[in-house]
Scaffold this motif. Structure first.
Motif, PDB file in Angstrom:
ATOM      1  N   VAL A 123      44.105  52.608  51.621  1.00  0.00           N
ATOM      2  CA  VAL A 123      45.483  52.566  51.110  1.00  0.00           C
ATOM      3  C   VAL A 123      45.874  51.137  50.765  1.00  0.00           C
ATOM      4  CG1 VAL A 123      47.909  52.884  51.758  1.00  0.00           C
ATOM      5  CG2 VAL A 123      46.230  54.656  52.288  1.00  0.00           C
ATOM      6  N   LEU A 124      45.528  50.192  51.623  1.00  0.00           N
ATOM      7  CA  LEU A 124      45.846  48.793  51.369  1.00  0.00           C
ATOM      8  C   LEU A 124      45.144  48.291  50.109  1.00  0.00           C
ATOM      9  CD1 LEU A 124      47.236  46.190  52.275  1.00  0.00           C
ATOM     10  CD2 LEU A 124      45.288  45.740  53.773  1.00  0.00           C
ATOM     11  N   ALA A 125      43.895  48.696  49.904  1.00  0.00           N
ATOM     12  CA  ALA A 125      43.160  48.276  48.710  1.00  0.00           C
ATOM     13  C   ALA A 125      43.798  48.830  47.438  1.00  0.00           C
ATOM     14  CB  ALA A 125      41.702  48.732  48.814  1.00  0.00           C
ATOM     15  N   VAL A 126      44.156  50.108  47.449  1.00  0.00           N
ATOM     16  CA  VAL A 126      44.791  50.712  46.271  1.00  0.00           C
ATOM     17  C   VAL A 126      46.145  50.060  46.011  1.00  0.00           C
ATOM     18  CG1 VAL A 126      45.749  52.849  45.337  1.00  0.00           C
ATOM     19  CG2 VAL A 126      43.559  52.893  46.547  1.00  0.00           C
ATOM     20  N   MET A 127      46.916  49.843  47.070  1.00  0.00           N
ATOM     21  CA  MET A 127      48.215  49.195  46.931  1.00  0.00           C
ATOM     22  C   MET A 127      48.061  47.803  46.324  1.00  0.00           C
ATOM     23  SD  MET A 127      51.101  48.608  49.899  1.00  0.00           S
ATOM     24  CE  MET A 127      50.149  47.382  50.811  1.00  0.00           C
ATOM     25  N   ALA A 128      47.064  47.065  46.796  1.00  0.00           N
ATOM     26  CA  ALA A 128      46.830  45.719  46.273  1.00  0.00           C
ATOM     27  C   ALA A 128      46.405  45.765  44.812  1.00  0.00           C
ATOM     28  CB  ALA A 128      45.769  45.015  47.116  1.00  0.00           C
ATOM     29  N   ALA A 129      45.532  46.700  44.453  1.00  0.00           N
ATOM     30  CA  ALA A 129      45.050  46.790  43.072  1.00  0.00           C
ATOM     31  C   ALA A 129      46.179  47.133  42.106  1.00  0.00           C
ATOM     32  CB  ALA A 129      43.932  47.830  42.985  1.00  0.00           C
ATOM     33  N   VAL A 130      46.964  48.130  42.451  1.00  0.00           N
ATOM     34  CA  VAL A 130      48.094  48.503  41.583  1.00  0.00           C
ATOM     35  C   VAL A 130      49.074  47.345  41.460  1.00  0.00           C
ATOM     36  CG1 VAL A 130      50.052  50.068  41.349  1.00  0.00           C
ATOM     37  CG2 VAL A 130      47.846  50.953  42.098  1.00  0.00           C
ATOM     38  N   THR A 131      49.330  46.670  42.571  1.00  0.00           N
ATOM     39  CA  THR A 131      50.258  45.541  42.557  1.00  0.00           C
ATOM     40  C   THR A 131      49.752  44.422  41.663  1.00  0.00           C
ATOM     41  OG1 THR A 131      50.972  46.050  44.814  1.00  0.00           O
ATOM     42  CG2 THR A 131      51.433  43.849  43.994  1.00  0.00           C
ATOM     43  N   MET A 132      48.463  44.086  41.788  1.00  0.00           N
ATOM     44  CA  MET A 132      47.893  42.997  40.985  1.00  0.00           C
ATOM     45  C   MET A 132      48.019  43.272  39.496  1.00  0.00           C
ATOM     46  SD  MET A 132      44.381  41.596  42.726  1.00  0.00           S
ATOM     47  CE  MET A 132      43.783  43.064  43.532  1.00  0.00           C
ATOM     48  N   VAL A 133      47.497  44.389  39.061  1.00  0.00           N
ATOM     49  CA  VAL A 133      47.438  44.678  37.628  1.00  0.00           C
ATOM     50  C   VAL A 133      48.830  44.930  37.066  1.00  0.00           C
ATOM     51  CG1 VAL A 133      46.496  46.214  35.875  1.00  0.00           C
ATOM     52  CG2 VAL A 133      45.102  45.581  37.860  1.00  0.00           C
ATOM     53  N   GLY A 134      49.633  45.728  37.762  1.00  0.00           N
ATOM     54  CA  GLY A 134      50.971  46.042  37.261  1.00  0.00           C
ATOM     55  C   GLY A 134      51.857  44.822  37.146  1.00  0.00           C
TER      56      GLY A 134
END
Length: 659
Positions: A278-289
């Motif tokens: 969950v933390l990895a997905v949250m970080a990825a979406v946050t970075m790109v978005g």
């Protein structure tokens, strides 16, 4: 003096400075600036001494029971490892720079005393979070930062933007703090203590009964505090506050607290593969978005705000792949160049003479007028874009290397999918970061906007701080060679694969952006400014009149971000409509429920209360009508009553006689 005593003084000194500043702000204004700067500066010096004595490879612990609770005890103590020692130095240095800078930036502000005191309290709260050895004491600093951000973001409370931004920041972060508090209680219930060393020992022995539940609850608070998707929407709006406050929040306090908390308790999160995913997905979406949103913004401070969100995503990504050394290394590096970026942006705004001129499309002639801000911001943007040998290159590479190792299965206990998610998102974000960093530089210092009036040279307090922060922005990355002991003994050097990929993508992003900008700049017609005359009744102390009235920047033809994003530009400029979604999903239902409650209260509850009151009032009116005060009326009524009673008595007697 022992190291523990020095550590206790580090948060105490800014706290005492805040109390003294609030007490003497009106009666002794001459002491306000020394009380703002000197305690914070002394705390920074003591933090450096604590770090030197701690040495990086030892843990300093001291605790005393704060109060008997009857169950899980609460202790007052310190827990200083290498990460805490370095982060405390960071907080002290950046807060000192912000205080010094503010003496020039806000020298004409009538509310400077309260502002300076709140900045000192903000600093003390973050230092308490950094050094605290007990989670309940840490929570105190965590919440004090929330209320300080509310007041500081709303410093210009005369404007509706500042009022709404401060309220939004407070409510959104509190939304995350509610599950965060339950997570702390659940964690303490499993571990039997709030002390960090006790919790880590419990996790190491496998005694944590509900790791996934605890980790996910805690992540909600971290997402709110560190502005991670989906609770990041408060941070861009918080730019309504003074620019030095933005530098403090984005670099050393508030948003850094969530990342630091996860780094401190990483074994708790690593105990749950689901939480790490969950933390990895949250970080990825946050970075790109956030990188896409930054590429679409016209306000220079909002670009930097979305940039902070993305860089925090890098830190969260490093934590998601189990490398807290890389996360804290990027936290420290980012603090230097992001504080420099905001303070340089403040110099740009100060040079324009108005806090409202922050649109890049409205800037022109600034490179020669403010050379200090021009050169130092160039250094900071190169660090942000991760161009070697600037600081951001080494720290961002540390994150990518950690993700690569996890993706290849070299890190046990962390899902390989989390590594691939962070690695791909990190590389894509490197491309976008270089694009929006160069776009910001071109449009701010090479823009075709009309030149704003000249408002004199920048105060030395502002320019000196810019050059001080330029030093770590340029060279801090090389500290990875000598600071292994403070990062769990791990090597933080880049590898050839990630260095080539990351730097190559950054150069490609910058090159494409520059080519598009050159093409558009040759076609665009410079906007024509018309003089703007302030209303003669305007209060100069409360209203900052713009020196120029310019065309709206929404349709700026020279913006490379519009060409690069294409149909994504509109949604990205509006933060992908998350605020609108939240209004429909949460705000409107709450307002509808409030309207229903108001209707029931007025039309049902109040109806019974009003009916009882009206009944009593009617009876009183009838009684009052009978009390005329006329003796003849009373005698007549008495006689009439006697006659009625007599007739009734005779009728009853006849009835009984007949029976």
């Amino acid at each position: 003096m022992t190291t523990t005593t020095l550590a206790v003084l580090v948060p105490v000194l800014p706290f005492l400075g805040a109390v003294a500043g609030l007490a003497l702000g009106r009666t002794a204004p001459g002491f306000v600036r020394p009380l703002a700067v000197l305690p914070t500066l002394a705390a920074a010096v003591l933090a450096v001494l604590v770090a030197i004595r701690q040495g990086g490879n030892t843990v300093i612990e001291a605790a005393t029971e704060l109060t008997p609770t009857g169950s899980v005890p609460i202790t007052l103590g310190v827990h200083i490892d290498g990460f805490a020692a370095l982060v405390a130095v960071l907080v002290g240095v950046v807060a000192s720079c912000v205080q010094i800078y503010s003496t020039g930036y806000l020298r004409e502000d009538p509310r400077y005393p309260s502002y300076a005191a709140l900045v000192s309290l903000f600093t003390a709260a973050m230092l308490l979070v950094v050094y605290s050895g007990d989670l309940m004491v840490l929570l105190v600093g965590w919440e004090i930062m929330g209320i300080c951000s509310y007041f500081l973001v709303g410093h210009y409370w005369e404007t509706p933007e500042a009022r709404s931004a401060s309220l939004k920041a407070f409510l959104v972060t509190k939304l995350g703090d509610v599950p965060f508090l339950f997570g702390l209680f659940a964690l303490a219930a499993d571990a039997g203590t709030f002390r960090i060393d006790g919790i880590l020992s419990t996790v190491a022995s496998g005694g944590l009964d509900h790791p996934t539940t605890v980790a996910l609850l805690l992540l909600a608070g971290v997402a709110g505090k560190s502005a991670q998707f989906p609770l990041h929407t408060w941070l861009p709006d918080a730019m309504a506050g003074p620019t030095p406050v933005s530098a403090l929040i984005h670099a050393a306090t508030m948003v850094a607290a969530g990342v630091y908390f996860v780094a401190r308790l990483l074994p708790v999160f690593a105990a749950s593969a689901a939480a790490m995913t969950v933390l990895a997905v949250m970080a990825a979406v946050t970075m790109v978005g956030s990188a896409l949103a930054a590429l679409a913004q016209d306000d220079i401070k909002r670009v930097l705000a979305y940039s902070t969100i993305g860089q925090l995503g890098y830190m969260a990504g490093a934590l998601a792949v189990g490398d807290r050394g890389a996360a804290v290394f990027h936290l420290l590096s980012h603090a230097a160049f992001k504080a420099l970026l905001f303070l340089a942006a403040g110099a740009v705004i100060h040079a324009a003479g108005t806090n409202s001129l922050t649109a890049m499309s409205r800037m022109g002639g600034l490179a020669k007028r403010i050379p200090d801000a021009y050169w130092t911001m160039t250094v900071a943007l190169l660090a942000l874009a991760a161009i070697p040998p600037f600081a951001g290159f080494f720290s961002k590479e540390a994150v990518l290397v950690a993700a690569e190792h996890t993706a290849l299965g070299d890190r046990a206990g962390v899902p390989a999918g989390a590594g691939w998610t962070v690695l791909v998102a990190g590389l894509l974000t490197a491309l976008l970061t270089a694009a929006y960093a160069l776009r910001l530089w071109l449009r701010t210092f090479r823009g075709r906007g009309p030149e704003a009036p000249h408002h004199g040279h920048q105060p030395i307090a502002m320019t000196a701080v810019l050059w001080i922060l330029a030093i770590p922005s340029l060279g801090f990355g090389l500290s990875a060679l000598v600071l292994d002991d403070w990062f769990d003994g791990e090597q933080l050097l880049p590898t050839l694969t990630t260095a080539v990929l990351g730097t190559g993508l950054a150069v490609a992003g910058g090159a494409v952006t520059y080519a598009v900008w050159r093409t558009l700049a040759t076609r665009a017609v410079p906007p024509v400014a018309t003089p703007h005359v302030a209303h003669p009744d305007a209060d100069a102390g409360l209203v900052e009149a713009e020196a120029l009235r310019l065309p709206h920047p929404a349709e700026d033809p020279a913006d490379p971000g519009r060409a690069l994003l294409g149909p994504l530009h509109g949604p990205a400029a509006d933060g992908f409509h998350l605020d609108a979604l939240y209004r429909k999903a949460f705000v409107r239902p709450v307002l509808g429920a409030a309207s229903l409650v108001r209707f029931l209260d007025r039309e049902v509850v109040d109806a019974y209360v009003s009916g009882a009151a009206n009944t009593a009032k009617g009876l009183g009116w009838l009684v009052r009508r009978a009390q005329t005060g006329n003796a003849q009326t009373y005698l007549s009524a008495l006689l009439a009553g006697s006659v009625v009673l007599a007739i009734a008595a005779v009728a009853l007697a006849n009835a009984f006689a007949g029976a």
